[in-house]
Design an enzyme around this catalytic site. Sequence first.
Site, PDB file in Angstrom:
ATOM      1  N   GLU A  19     -84.644 -14.391 -26.184  1.00 41.30           N
ATOM      2  CA  GLU A  19     -86.112 -14.569 -26.539  1.00 41.30           C
ATOM      3  C   GLU A  19     -86.631 -15.649 -26.140  1.00 41.30           C
ATOM      4  O   GLU A  19     -87.694 -15.753 -25.584  1.00 41.30           O
ATOM      5  CB  GLU A  19     -86.309 -14.432 -28.073  1.00 41.30           C
ATOM      6  N   HIS A  22     -88.197 -14.966 -22.686  1.00 42.26           N
ATOM      7  CA  HIS A  22     -89.408 -14.087 -22.773  1.00 42.26           C
ATOM      8  C   HIS A  22     -90.335 -15.194 -23.034  1.00 42.26           C
ATOM      9  O   HIS A  22     -91.470 -15.346 -22.411  1.00 42.26           O
ATOM     10  CB  HIS A  22     -89.257 -12.974 -23.923  1.00 42.26           C
TER      11      HIS A  22
END
Length: 418
Positions: A19, A22
């Site tokens: 994550e 991202h």
Amino acid sequence: METLLSVIIIFGLLVFIHEWGHLYFAKRAGILCREFAIGFGPKIYAFKRNETVYTIRLLPLGGFVRMAGEDPEMIDIKPGYEIGLVFNTSGKVKQIIINNKSKHPDALVVQVEKIDLEKQLIIEAYNEDGERIQYQVDEKAELVQDEQATQIAPWNRQFGSKSVGQRALAIFAGPLMNFILAIVILTAFALFQGMPVDEARIGDVSPDSPALEAGLQKNDDVLAIDGTPLDTWESMTEVIQKHPNEEIMFEIDRNGQELAIPVTPAERPGQLGDPEGFVGIAQPTEFSLVGSVVFGFTQTYTFASMIFEVLGMIVTGDFSLDYVSGPVGIYNYTGEAAAMGIFVLMQWAAALSVNLGIINLLPLPAMDGGRLIFIGLEALRGKPIDPQKEGIIHFIGFALLMLLMIVVTWNDINNFFM
């Protein structure tokens, strides 16, 4: 407790690095990231830094980065609404009070005539004297509803406003970080444990193993097994794996003396469930910085090849649920790896990281790969797919993935009690 702690650390690391990939590239592109979450479900812990709320959630089944523009804005202000406006020192609106205006006595109460919080960043409204006035809205203004503040997302801060390349990189960065993490873990493994050498030579000998009982020793050079000449570790292990519970003859060179030692490999399940032989010996190692880095890349490639081999079975029809594991199976395997020591656990973590990266890149709805497909189609068509249609496809894909997760978990539980 050791297994639970290992699972929390490993999965927390894998999800965090995924994550974070991202998040980092989305922020680099100027996208407003509302939330960075580890887990799903109710929040356990949360704090806000800059524009992003960082949360840990109850269900440890993954994570997400909520980018502005990916979902419809939850607060919709229409003409006729009565709202409160709070201004900054530059005279721009910094807060828009939706309700509970009495708790904000410094807010100017107006009736909305026209509002644009995406492109023009204006509010046209009637004040208490009935005058129609246009107010400029700060690009970081907040909507306050039920005393909860949500930052507005002008069009230039939304996911959809960015170029195809920027969006594709923000999506691809998650799996990419998992591959990089695997390389780093495996490089560290080789630096501390030694880089495996592909020679038909015995490294460490495990206690209470068939090799130790038979009299094999560390640094024995294996010349042949059952008369078959050997010169690589891989060729040696292939022969051993083919003879579970069968006596085989090791021809070795020990300090210039040639010996013949009979060994009976024990049996264990192979990678695809078939029984294979093992004698309890480790691959010989050497220490090298450059070699360790090379090992990190090559072993990551090896793990990826093994995963693609299993995925290929779906196409050929040889696939079975016994080849995959859900949360229960991974929990059990992690416990076994932890019991074998930190270096085995490092290799297991690297394999899981590669697996997470590849699975996320599969062209399936709700996965990063599925989202990349839609971005690719937009590049070919010259215009984006209808967001509502794309959202429906991703929702159906997510539901099917959850169903598959339930089936795989049930299969894990059955295997655990068999």
